[in-house]
Design a protein around this motif. Structure first.
Motif, PDB file in Angstrom:
ATOM      1  N   TYR A  76     -33.033   7.252 -46.890  1.00  0.00           N
ATOM      2  CA  TYR A  76     -32.605   5.818 -46.462  1.00  0.00           C
ATOM      3  C   TYR A  76     -33.838   4.706 -46.416  1.00  0.00           C
ATOM      4  O   TYR A  76     -33.526   3.719 -45.932  1.00  0.00           O
ATOM      5  CB  TYR A  76     -31.764   5.799 -44.962  1.00  0.00           C
ATOM      6  N   LYS A  77     -34.787   5.396 -47.047  1.00  0.00           N
ATOM      7  CA  LYS A  77     -36.076   4.742 -46.834  1.00  0.00           C
ATOM      8  C   LYS A  77     -35.849   3.353 -47.782  1.00  0.00           C
ATOM      9  O   LYS A  77     -36.774   2.420 -47.180  1.00  0.00           O
ATOM     10  CB  LYS A  77     -37.312   5.509 -47.520  1.00  0.00           C
ATOM     11  N   CYS A  79     -30.135   5.025 -41.270  1.00  0.00           N
ATOM     12  CA  CYS A  79     -30.386   5.591 -40.320  1.00  0.00           C
ATOM     13  C   CYS A  79     -31.543   5.054 -39.207  1.00  0.00           C
ATOM     14  O   CYS A  79     -32.299   4.416 -39.699  1.00  0.00           O
ATOM     15  CB  CYS A  79     -31.252   6.754 -40.603  1.00  0.00           C
ATOM     16  N   PHE A 107     -40.692  13.525 -44.277  1.00  0.00           N
ATOM     17  CA  PHE A 107     -40.358  14.481 -45.622  1.00  0.00           C
ATOM     18  C   PHE A 107     -39.051  13.864 -46.202  1.00  0.00           C
ATOM     19  O   PHE A 107     -38.368  14.295 -47.271  1.00  0.00           O
ATOM     20  CB  PHE A 107     -40.032  15.885 -45.120  1.00  0.00           C
ATOM     21  N   CYS A 108     -38.433  12.689 -45.588  1.00  0.00           N
ATOM     22  CA  CYS A 108     -37.091  12.148 -45.848  1.00  0.00           C
ATOM     23  C   CYS A 108     -37.141  10.931 -46.445  1.00  0.00           C
ATOM     24  O   CYS A 108     -37.813  10.007 -46.280  1.00  0.00           O
ATOM     25  CB  CYS A 108     -36.241  12.262 -44.458  1.00  0.00           C
ATOM     26  N   GLY A 132     -26.581   8.761 -41.789  1.00  0.00           N
ATOM     27  CA  GLY A 132     -27.849   9.630 -41.222  1.00  0.00           C
ATOM     28  C   GLY A 132     -27.547  10.006 -40.007  1.00  0.00           C
ATOM     29  O   GLY A 132     -28.186  11.011 -39.454  1.00  0.00           O
ATOM     30  N   ASN A 133     -26.967   9.212 -38.863  1.00  0.00           N
ATOM     31  CA  ASN A 133     -27.172   9.413 -37.570  1.00  0.00           C
ATOM     32  C   ASN A 133     -26.165   8.974 -36.762  1.00  0.00           C
ATOM     33  O   ASN A 133     -26.058   8.133 -35.891  1.00  0.00           O
ATOM     34  CB  ASN A 133     -28.591   8.850 -37.054  1.00  0.00           C
ATOM     35  N   LYS A 150     -41.087  13.493 -36.706  1.00  0.00           N
ATOM     36  CA  LYS A 150     -39.783  13.715 -36.353  1.00  0.00           C
ATOM     37  C   LYS A 150     -39.370  13.033 -35.261  1.00  0.00           C
ATOM     38  O   LYS A 150     -38.288  12.746 -34.988  1.00  0.00           O
ATOM     39  CB  LYS A 150     -39.448  15.419 -36.214  1.00  0.00           C
ATOM     40  N   SER A 194     -29.382  13.363 -34.801  1.00  0.00           N
ATOM     41  CA  SER A 194     -30.948  13.839 -34.544  1.00  0.00           C
ATOM     42  C   SER A 194     -30.965  13.918 -32.921  1.00  0.00           C
ATOM     43  O   SER A 194     -30.459  13.227 -32.159  1.00  0.00           O
ATOM     44  CB  SER A 194     -31.895  13.288 -35.213  1.00  0.00           C
ATOM     45  N   TYR A 215     -33.545   5.452 -37.242  1.00  0.00           N
ATOM     46  CA  TYR A 215     -34.859   6.154 -36.896  1.00  0.00           C
ATOM     47  C   TYR A 215     -35.881   6.031 -38.323  1.00  0.00           C
ATOM     48  O   TYR A 215     -36.782   5.226 -38.364  1.00  0.00           O
ATOM     49  CB  TYR A 215     -34.941   7.792 -36.573  1.00  0.00           C
ATOM     50  N   ASN A 216     -35.274   6.684 -39.329  1.00  0.00           N
ATOM     51  CA  ASN A 216     -35.917   6.437 -40.802  1.00  0.00           C
ATOM     52  C   ASN A 216     -37.414   6.665 -40.850  1.00  0.00           C
ATOM     53  O   ASN A 216     -37.845   5.994 -41.693  1.00  0.00           O
ATOM     54  CB  ASN A 216     -35.373   4.862 -41.226  1.00  0.00           C
ATOM     55  N   LYS A 217     -37.985   7.617 -40.147  1.00  0.00           N
ATOM     56  CA  LYS A 217     -39.551   7.710 -40.101  1.00  0.00           C
ATOM     57  C   LYS A 217     -39.943   9.188 -40.478  1.00  0.00           C
ATOM     58  O   LYS A 217     -41.035   9.244 -40.547  1.00  0.00           O
ATOM     59  CB  LYS A 217     -40.103   7.314 -38.795  1.00  0.00           C
ATOM     60  N   CYS A 218     -38.868  10.060 -40.774  1.00  0.00           N
ATOM     61  CA  CYS A 218     -39.380  11.467 -40.934  1.00  0.00           C
ATOM     62  C   CYS A 218     -40.054  11.356 -42.303  1.00  0.00           C
ATOM     63  O   CYS A 218     -39.691  10.809 -43.272  1.00  0.00           O
ATOM     64  CB  CYS A 218     -38.127  12.240 -40.975  1.00  0.00           C
TER      65      CYS A 218
HETATM   66  S1  SF4 Z   1     -34.327  13.252 -41.649  1.00  0.00           S
HETATM   67 FE1  SF4 Z   1     -32.473  12.409 -40.411  1.00  0.00          FE
HETATM   68  S2  SF4 Z   1     -33.421  11.357 -38.555  1.00  0.00           S
HETATM   69 FE2  SF4 Z   1     -35.062  11.714 -40.416  1.00  0.00          FE
HETATM   70  S3  SF4 Z   1     -35.118   9.889 -41.437  1.00  0.00           S
HETATM   71 FE3  SF4 Z   1     -33.928  11.030 -42.637  1.00  0.00          FE
HETATM   72  S4  SF4 Z   1     -31.942  10.675 -41.951  1.00  0.00           S
HETATM   73 FE4  SF4 Z   1     -33.245   9.794 -40.631  1.00  0.00          FE
END
Ligand code: SF4
Length: 291
Positions: free
Chosen positions: A36-37, A25, A32-33, A73-74, A145, A105, A27-30
């Motif tokens: 892909y961390k 991803c 809660f997610c 992811g995106n 987000k 996203s 972005y990879n900063k959400c």
């Molecule tokens: S929720 Fe979606 S946009 Fe946010 S880090 Fe995970 S894959 Fe990336």
């Protein structure tokens, strides 16, 4: 076929051919997610490699494929011409193809703009799954987000205007107890402004290795109880003014509410009301997810 890193797809793509177009991803900063961390880092696969996987799938499975999903992811973040080229190739390889779907996203959709979205529609992209999560700016900031409600609304409207089916994900409980009401009201407001084809409900479940789990353990975020989550779901549905299809196609939800708005609103609220009659200990326990 070549796959790299986590390969996630929406439940509605269970029968689809999965051909990886991007890795990770961008972005990879959400907060809660966790998907892909741990990497691998985001990259776009070479168009020739994606085409070669499509050709291999055609040889292996024949010409009858009807739906394709392009992880990861995106994938909407791919350069427009490259994503368009693989969509065109997919339609040439599979003449009965009815749907091509990607995750995207809102910030990456917004960066594309209406013109590029229309270009992608002409190339054969037909559906985008977007994690709205919440329409409340305070919640969006807290969960990192990387977008706000206005950008999410504009991006969503452009997808609809481009003629691409739009699936918006809503996360019940992501505002915690503290912002449950604002989360419900502002999420309904954002969805009303977009009127997506699908609204898909997921209930927040903390995941291992995420910032939100850390905040829960520090007492800075209060998880909703099953009854709180049901009430929040009801509040959103009660305030929707859309013609969307609602789906709760996910193991995290406490109750399966689904139907077409506004026709099935009362039935869905009755389902929630009945679930609220059940004792909380009858629902799944709160636990930490590892996927
Ligand atoms: S929720 Fe979606 S946009 Fe946010 S880090 Fe995970 S894959 Fe990336």
């Amino acid at each position: 076929m070549h796959y790299e890193g986590p390969i996630y797809r929406p439940p509605s793509e269970a029968d689809s051919l999965l051909v990886q177009a991007t890795v990770g991803c961008p972005y990879n900063k959400c907060a809660f997610c966790m998907v892909y961390k741990k990497g691998p880092a985001f990259r776009v696969r070479l168009v020739d490699d994606i085409k070669s996987d499509l050709d291999e799938a055609r040889e292996q499975y024949g010409a009858g494929i009807r739906t394709i999903f392009f992880p990861a992811g995106n994938t909407i973040a791919m350069p427009t011409d490259e994503l368009a080229a693989v969509c065109v190739h997919a339609h040439a390889a599979f003449p009965h193809l009815e749907r091509i779907t990607v995750y995207g996203s809102s910030p990456f959709i917004h960066r594309k703009g209406l013109g590029d979205l229309k270009k992608l529609r002409r190339a054969g992209l037909t559906r985008i799954h977007v994690g709205l999560e919440s329409g409340d700016n305070a919640v969006l900031e807290k969960i990192k987000k990387g977008t706000d409600s206005n950008e999410q609304i504009e991006a969503g409207r452009w997808v609809v205007e481009a003629g691409i089916e739009l699936s918006e994900y809503v996360m019940i409980g992501i505002g915690g107890k503290e912002r449950s009401r604002e989360h419900a009201m502002n999420t309904a407001r954002a969805l009303n402004a977009i009127n997506p084809d699908f609204i898909r409900i997921r209930t927040f479940l903390p995941k291992i290795g995420t910032l939100l789990l850390h905040q829960i353990r520090k007492g800075r975020f209060q998880l909703l109880s099953p009854h709180d989550a049901l009430r929040e779901t009801g509040e959103i549905i009660r305030n929707l003014e859309v013609t969307s299809q609602i789906a709760s196609d996910h193991y995290t939800n406490y109750v399966n509410v689904h139907g077409r708005m506004p026709h099935d609103r009362e039935r869905m609220l009755t389902t929630i009301g009945n679930a609220l009659q059940m004792k909380e200990k009858m629902f799944r326990p709160a636990y930490v997810g590892n996927r």
